[in-house]
Design a protein around this motif. Structure first.
Motif, short mmCIF file in Angstrom:
data_model
loop_
_atom_site.label_atom_id
_atom_site.label_comp_id
_atom_site.label_asym_id
_atom_site.label_seq_id
_atom_site.Cartn_x
_atom_site.Cartn_y
_atom_site.Cartn_z
N VAL A 84 -7.98 -1.57 -10.65
CA VAL A 84 -8.42 -0.46 -11.51
C VAL A 84 -7.32 0.57 -11.73
O VAL A 84 -7.53 1.58 -12.42
CB VAL A 84 -9.69 0.22 -10.94
CG1 VAL A 84 -10.84 -0.76 -10.91
CG2 VAL A 84 -9.43 0.82 -9.55
N GLU A 97 -14.65 4.64 -5.76
CA GLU A 97 -15.72 4.72 -6.75
C GLU A 97 -15.29 4.10 -8.08
O GLU A 97 -16.08 3.42 -8.75
CB GLU A 97 -16.13 6.19 -6.96
CG GLU A 97 -16.88 6.77 -5.77
CD GLU A 97 -17.17 8.25 -5.93
OE1 GLU A 97 -16.56 8.89 -6.82
OE2 GLU A 97 -18.00 8.78 -5.15
N LYS A 98 -14.04 4.32 -8.47
CA LYS A 98 -13.54 3.69 -9.69
C LYS A 98 -13.60 2.17 -9.59
O LYS A 98 -13.83 1.47 -10.59
CB LYS A 98 -12.10 4.14 -9.97
CG LYS A 98 -11.97 5.47 -10.68
CD LYS A 98 -10.53 5.76 -11.00
CE LYS A 98 -10.43 6.94 -11.96
NZ LYS A 98 -10.99 6.65 -13.30
N TRP A 152 -3.27 9.00 -10.96
CA TRP A 152 -3.33 8.47 -9.61
C TRP A 152 -2.21 9.06 -8.76
O TRP A 152 -1.07 9.21 -9.23
CB TRP A 152 -3.17 6.95 -9.62
CG TRP A 152 -4.41 6.21 -10.07
CD1 TRP A 152 -4.95 6.20 -11.32
CD2 TRP A 152 -5.24 5.38 -9.25
NE1 TRP A 152 -6.07 5.42 -11.35
CE2 TRP A 152 -6.28 4.90 -10.09
CE3 TRP A 152 -5.22 5.00 -7.91
CZ2 TRP A 152 -7.28 4.05 -9.62
CZ3 TRP A 152 -6.22 4.17 -7.44
CH2 TRP A 152 -7.24 3.70 -8.28
N PRO A 171 -7.77 9.88 -8.03
CA PRO A 171 -7.73 8.67 -7.20
C PRO A 171 -6.41 8.57 -6.46
O PRO A 171 -5.36 8.97 -6.98
CB PRO A 171 -7.90 7.53 -8.21
CG PRO A 171 -7.45 8.11 -9.52
CD PRO A 171 -7.77 9.57 -9.47
N HIS A 218 -12.49 8.71 -4.44
CA HIS A 218 -12.36 8.68 -5.91
C HIS A 218 -11.88 7.30 -6.36
O HIS A 218 -12.42 6.73 -7.33
CB HIS A 218 -11.39 9.78 -6.35
CG HIS A 218 -11.53 10.17 -7.78
ND1 HIS A 218 -11.38 9.29 -8.83
CD2 HIS A 218 -11.81 11.39 -8.36
CE1 HIS A 218 -11.54 9.93 -9.98
NE2 HIS A 218 -11.81 11.21 -9.72
N GLY A 278 -7.12 12.70 -13.93
CA GLY A 278 -7.22 11.25 -13.94
C GLY A 278 -6.00 10.52 -13.42
O GLY A 278 -6.02 9.29 -13.24
#
Length: 530
Positions: free
Chosen positions: A194, A155-156, A106, A136, A152, A104
């Motif tokens: 995000v 999409e988030k 970044w 992401p 990724h 998860g």
């Protein structure tokens, strides 16, 4: 009790070549300047320490008039892509980080610039997905007006091929209408919103990390724009308090207030220029256009290499006018990012329509593209131009492709501004550019490209005195502090930048090699090379 400094070249910057033999300071204020023996005799019982410069050179403290302090800290802490010379090199740097990512987490990179790649193409999200499919990714372009994101991250953020472009931004798509992972200007916020909030402890560390390097580079202060990000106005302001006050760092942070958090400033009952001796709030910050690199700066004529494109206005003229009116309602000056000549013209006309009558000063930040009509307008209004000399070194020669041979002759016209009596201050726009003020001073004097080594628009070269003035007197003037900052004189703050050499006595191309010996803030040594 005070300190007497002597034994070196002490430039007051009051006028060209003006020097003094010694400076006596007390409680962070310059009490007197003059002959060493006279000051020693006059203030003998008040002198607790005598400091010998040993031939070094003292200037009023250098101040960067436009940077992003936390952004510079991020550049230090995150993956720095600013020196990469090819997309392959960027890809390899990204791969080196992937294995160390937690689930998860970044992958964040800073400063990529396709204009310095042999193959100047924009990386596609499919390439980013092949490198980092499970985390992401967010890669910020050097100008901070564009980002790259992998699938990724998109999409988030809920981005798909049908997502509409926001006002003032663009989701770049291919010929089939598919999003490529390239987001311009306000479209960046779709992805950025995000990204998980940073903790106050980490934010404080970023501020401290950044300021420590700024002090090491001879900067006693900076005008920064950070308060609308990183969790909002109160959290970000608290990080500055923690880093500068609680850890006893001495650095003068003048913080512009993005228009989106002006209401938070008003609610906090903190007024313009009020805080403490090291932290103060400044003008309302507004973006009116994008950047030349991504062809989003707002021009009066189309881009030479994209004849259907005039750039992107961030706001409609009506919204921009409402923002200026809001600033005036609260007695605030405005500080507006305007790179293109159409953007600068629009802002200047609004300043003319809504003049500020309380002694505070508006500024137009960047003002890189100029025309004769705009120049005459700028001469007629009360505004300071906040320029970044190192843009010349990093933007030429590719900027010629954007503007064309004719229009580029009136671009980055620092000398013209000064000759026409338009006040200017200078900064770096770090982390977009190198934050070192010596590099900025050299760039203003030489106008030599870091890309091909050629000198561009030689008639716009500044003298060494003019260039240093931008970082001393200019930075003080734009915030209305010219009465006690930016010079070495009685009653001025005891903020000094001390170098190992005399910038007036060395070849201009050697300016960047000067070393900062000490940075003095409020009469105390905040950095000492020894």
């Amino acid at each position: 009790m005070g300190v007497l400094w002597y034994g070196g070249n002490i430039y007051t910057m009051k006028s060209i070549g003006n020097t003094v033999d010694s400076v006596f300071i007390e409680d962070g204020i310059i009490v007197d300047t003059g002959d060493y023996h006279i000051l020693k005799q006059n203030y003998g019982n008040k002198i607790s320490e005598i400091k010998n410069l040993n031939g070094k050179t003292m200037f009023p403290g250098f101040v960067d008039s436009h940077l992003h302090i936390i952004g510079h800290g991020e550049k230090i802490a995150h993956l720095d892509l600013s020196l990469m010379t090819s997309p392959e090199q960027v890809a390899e740097a990204l791969r080196s980080r992937v294995d160390n990512l937690h689930e998860g987490e970044w992958l964040i990179g800073e400063g990529w610039n396709e204009n310095q790649w042999e193959d100047p193409r924009i990386l596609h999200k499919d390439e980013l997905d092949s490198i980092c499919p499970n985390n992401p990714m967010l890669l910020t372009r050097v100008c901070r007006h564009a980002i790259l994101a992998n699938t990724h991250a998109m999409e988030k953020a809920g981005v798909n091929d049908r997502t509409k472009d926001p006002q003032g931004g663009k989701i770049v798509r291919n010929e089939e209408g598919q999003a490529t992972g390239y987001f311009l200007d306000t479209a960046q916020e779709i992805i950025k919103k995000v990204v998980p909030d940073i903790s106050i402890d980490k934010l404080t560390k970023l501020v401290g990390t950044s300021i420590d390097e700024l002090l090491e580079l001879g900067l006693v202060g900076g005008h920064s724009e950070d308060l609308a990000y990183y969790g909002g106005f109160n959290k970000t302001l608290a990080a500055f308090y923690n880093a500068i006050n609680k850890e006893n760092r001495r650095f003068r942070a003048h913080l512009l207030v993005h228009h989106e958090v002006v209401d938070d400033m008003i609610a906090s009952e903190i007024s313009f220029s009020e805080q403490n001796e090291y932290i103060e709030l400044g003008a309302m910050k507004i973006f009116s256009d994008g950047a030349l690199g991504g062809r989003t700066a707002w021009l009066s004529e189309p881009y030479e290499d994209d004849r259907d494109n005039y750039g992107i206005p961030i706001h409609s003229i009506e919204v921009l006018e409402d923002l200026v009116k809001k600033a005036r309602l609260h007695g605030l000056p405005i500080a507006v990012h305007a790179i293109g000549d159409q953007a600068a013209w629009t802002v200047a006309k609004l300043i003319q329509k809504y003049p500020l009558n309380n002694g505070r000063r508006d500024r137009i930040i960047h003002a890189q593209v100029m025309n004769k009509q705009l120049l005459e307008l700028l001469k007629s209004i009360d505004v300071v131009l906040d320029i970044q000399p190192t843009f010349v070194a990093s933007d030429f020669p590719w900027i010629i492709d954007r503007l064309g041979e004719k229009r580029v002759q009136d671009a980055y016209p620092w000398k013209t501004y000064l000759q026409h009596g338009i006040p200017c201050a200078a900064g770096s726009d770090a982390p977009i550019e190198d934050v070192n003020p010596l590099h900025g001073i050299e760039a203003a004097v030489l106008r030599r490209s870091n890309i091909d080594g050629n000198i561009y628009n030689e008639k716009q070269q500044l003298s060494v005195y003019e260039a240093i003035s931008l970082y001393t007197k200019g930075s003080a003037y734009v915030i209305g502090r010219e009465h006690n900052r930016g010079q070495i004189d009685k009653g001025f703050l005891a903020d000094f930048t001390i170098l190992d050499v005399d910038l007036f006595q060395i070849p201009p191309e050697k300016i960047r090699t000067a070393k900062v010996e000490m940075t003095v803030v409020d009469g105390e040594i905040a950095y000492n090379r020894e």
